[in-house]
Design a protein around this motif. Structure first.
Motif, PDB file in Angstrom:
ATOM      1  N   UNK A 205       5.686  32.962-111.318  1.00  0.00           N
ATOM      2  CA  UNK A 205       6.633  32.101-110.596  1.00  0.00           C
ATOM      3  C   UNK A 205       7.427  32.863-109.543  1.00  0.00           C
ATOM      4  N   UNK A 206       7.366  34.168-109.574  1.00  0.00           N
ATOM      5  CA  UNK A 206       8.139  35.005-108.657  1.00  0.00           C
ATOM      6  C   UNK A 206       7.233  35.652-107.620  1.00  0.00           C
ATOM      7  N   UNK A 207       6.608  34.819-106.837  1.00  0.00           N
ATOM      8  CA  UNK A 207       5.769  35.280-105.742  1.00  0.00           C
ATOM      9  C   UNK A 207       6.313  34.684-104.448  1.00  0.00           C
ATOM     10  N   UNK A 208       5.906  35.224-103.329  1.00  0.00           N
ATOM     11  CA  UNK A 208       6.387  34.699-102.054  1.00  0.00           C
ATOM     12  C   UNK A 208       7.861  35.011-101.863  1.00  0.00           C
ATOM     13  N   UNK A 209       8.645  33.984-101.571  1.00  0.00           N
ATOM     14  CA  UNK A 209      10.084  34.175-101.322  1.00  0.00           C
ATOM     15  C   UNK A 209      10.828  34.703-102.546  1.00  0.00           C
ATOM     16  N   UNK A 210      10.391  34.310-103.725  1.00  0.00           N
ATOM     17  CA  UNK A 210      11.092  34.678-104.958  1.00  0.00           C
ATOM     18  C   UNK A 210      10.479  35.953-105.518  1.00  0.00           C
ATOM     19  N   UNK A 211      10.745  37.015-104.832  1.00  0.00           N
ATOM     20  CA  UNK A 211      10.103  38.294-105.089  1.00  0.00           C
ATOM     21  C   UNK A 211      10.763  39.065-106.212  1.00  0.00           C
ATOM     22  N   UNK A 212      10.035  40.021-106.731  1.00  0.00           N
ATOM     23  CA  UNK A 212      10.538  40.958-107.738  1.00  0.00           C
ATOM     24  C   UNK A 212      10.343  42.362-107.186  1.00  0.00           C
ATOM     25  N   UNK A 213      11.376  43.164-107.301  1.00  0.00           N
ATOM     26  CA  UNK A 213      11.307  44.567-106.909  1.00  0.00           C
ATOM     27  C   UNK A 213      11.489  45.426-108.145  1.00  0.00           C
ATOM     28  N   UNK A 214      10.902  46.616-108.120  1.00  0.00           N
ATOM     29  CA  UNK A 214      11.139  47.596-109.175  1.00  0.00           C
ATOM     30  C   UNK A 214      11.666  48.873-108.558  1.00  0.00           C
TER      31      UNK A 214
ATOM     32  N   UNK B 265      20.494  50.724-105.121  1.00  0.00           N
ATOM     33  CA  UNK B 265      19.227  50.834-104.380  1.00  0.00           C
ATOM     34  C   UNK B 265      18.437  49.537-104.459  1.00  0.00           C
ATOM     35  N   UNK B 266      18.342  48.974-105.656  1.00  0.00           N
ATOM     36  CA  UNK B 266      17.616  47.716-105.825  1.00  0.00           C
ATOM     37  C   UNK B 266      18.271  46.583-105.047  1.00  0.00           C
ATOM     38  N   UNK B 267      19.582  46.463-105.180  1.00  0.00           N
ATOM     39  CA  UNK B 267      20.284  45.345-104.557  1.00  0.00           C
ATOM     40  C   UNK B 267      20.229  45.431-103.037  1.00  0.00           C
ATOM     41  N   UNK B 268      20.373  46.618-102.498  1.00  0.00           N
ATOM     42  CA  UNK B 268      20.305  46.782-101.040  1.00  0.00           C
ATOM     43  C   UNK B 268      18.931  46.355-100.515  1.00  0.00           C
ATOM     44  N   UNK B 269      17.884  46.786-101.171  1.00  0.00           N
ATOM     45  CA  UNK B 269      16.530  46.421-100.754  1.00  0.00           C
ATOM     46  C   UNK B 269      16.291  44.934-100.952  1.00  0.00           C
ATOM     47  N   UNK B 270      16.770  44.382-102.061  1.00  0.00           N
ATOM     48  CA  UNK B 270      16.577  42.963-102.334  1.00  0.00           C
ATOM     49  C   UNK B 270      17.286  42.100-101.288  1.00  0.00           C
ATOM     50  N   UNK B 271      18.446  42.519-100.832  1.00  0.00           N
ATOM     51  CA  UNK B 271      19.159  41.768 -99.799  1.00  0.00           C
ATOM     52  C   UNK B 271      18.370  41.748 -98.496  1.00  0.00           C
TER      53      UNK B 271
END
Length: 165
Positions: free
Chosen positions: A49-58, A102-108
Motif C-alpha cells: 500500500x506504500x508505493x508511489x506517493x506514499x513512499x517508505x524510506x529506510x 536524517x529520515x525526516x529531512x529526506x522524507x520531506x
C-alpha cells in the motif's frame, strides 16, 4: 567515530527490518496505539500500500537498517490529497543519534516532490524524544485529543502536530 547514516527508498527486501523496528515501537509503548506485534504478512500488505506517493524510506548505518519513515494516506477525501500522515520508527539502540532527523529531512523532500504541501503526525504527549525531533524539524503542536485511544486498558491522549512544507 560513528559511521554515516544513509537514507534510501525501501525495497521489499527491507520488510523484515521494517517489521522488527515497528514491533519494537509497539512493545515500547511510546510510538503507536497498536498493542499487538505484527507479522510478516501484515507488513507485506502494508508495504504494498506504500508505493508511489506514499513512499517508505529506510535509514542504514554500516549496511544495517536502523530506522524507517513513511508517508501515509491522511484521508480518502480529494480535498486532502496534498496532506500526508507521517510514521517514523527508529530501532532502540539508534534512538537519539540523529537518525530521525536524517529520515525526516529526506522524507520531506520526497513529499514535496510528490505534491504534498503538508505533513501531519500523531504522537503521545509523553513521547518527549519524538517531540524534540519534530519541533527541531519545524513541526508545531496543533492540539491534543483527550482520551483518543486505549492502550493497556487505559485511556491515552494523542497530540497532533503539523508542518507546512
Amino acid at each position: 567515530m560513528e559511521s554515516i547514516v544513509m537514507v534510501r527508498e525501501a525495497a521489499s527486501a527491507d520488510i523484515a527490518n521494517i517489521l522488527r523496528i515497528y514491533n519494537q515501537g509497539i512493545e515500547d509503548r511510546i510510538a503507536t496505539l497498536e498493542t499487538e506485534t505484527k507479522d510478516t504478512a501484515y507488513m507485506e500488505a502494508w508495504f504494498r500500500e506504500h508505493q508511489g506517493r506514499y513512499t517508505v524510506l529506510v535509514a542504514e548505518r554500516d549496511s544495517a537498517v536502523i530506522g524507517w519513515a513513511a508517508l501515509n494516506l491522511y484521508s480518502h477525501r480529494c480535498a486532502y490529497k496534498g496532506v500526508a500522515d507521517l510514521s517514523i520508527y527508529i530501532e532502540r539502540e539508534s534512538r537519539g543519534q540523529g537518525v530521525g532527523s536524517s529520515l525526516l529531512q529526506t522524507l520531506e523532500h520526497t513529499a514535496k516532490a510528490s505534491s504534498f504541501y503538508k505533513i501531519v503526525l500523531f504522537t503521545f504527549p509523553f513521547n518527549q524524544m519524538g517531540q524534540r525531533l519534530y519541533r527541531k524539524m519545524g513541526y508545531r503542536e496543533v492540539g491534543v485529543f483527550e482520551k483518543q485511544g486505549v492502550m493497556d486498558n487505559k485511556p491515552i491522549d494523542v497530540m497532533i502536530m503539523e508542518k507546512i512544507l
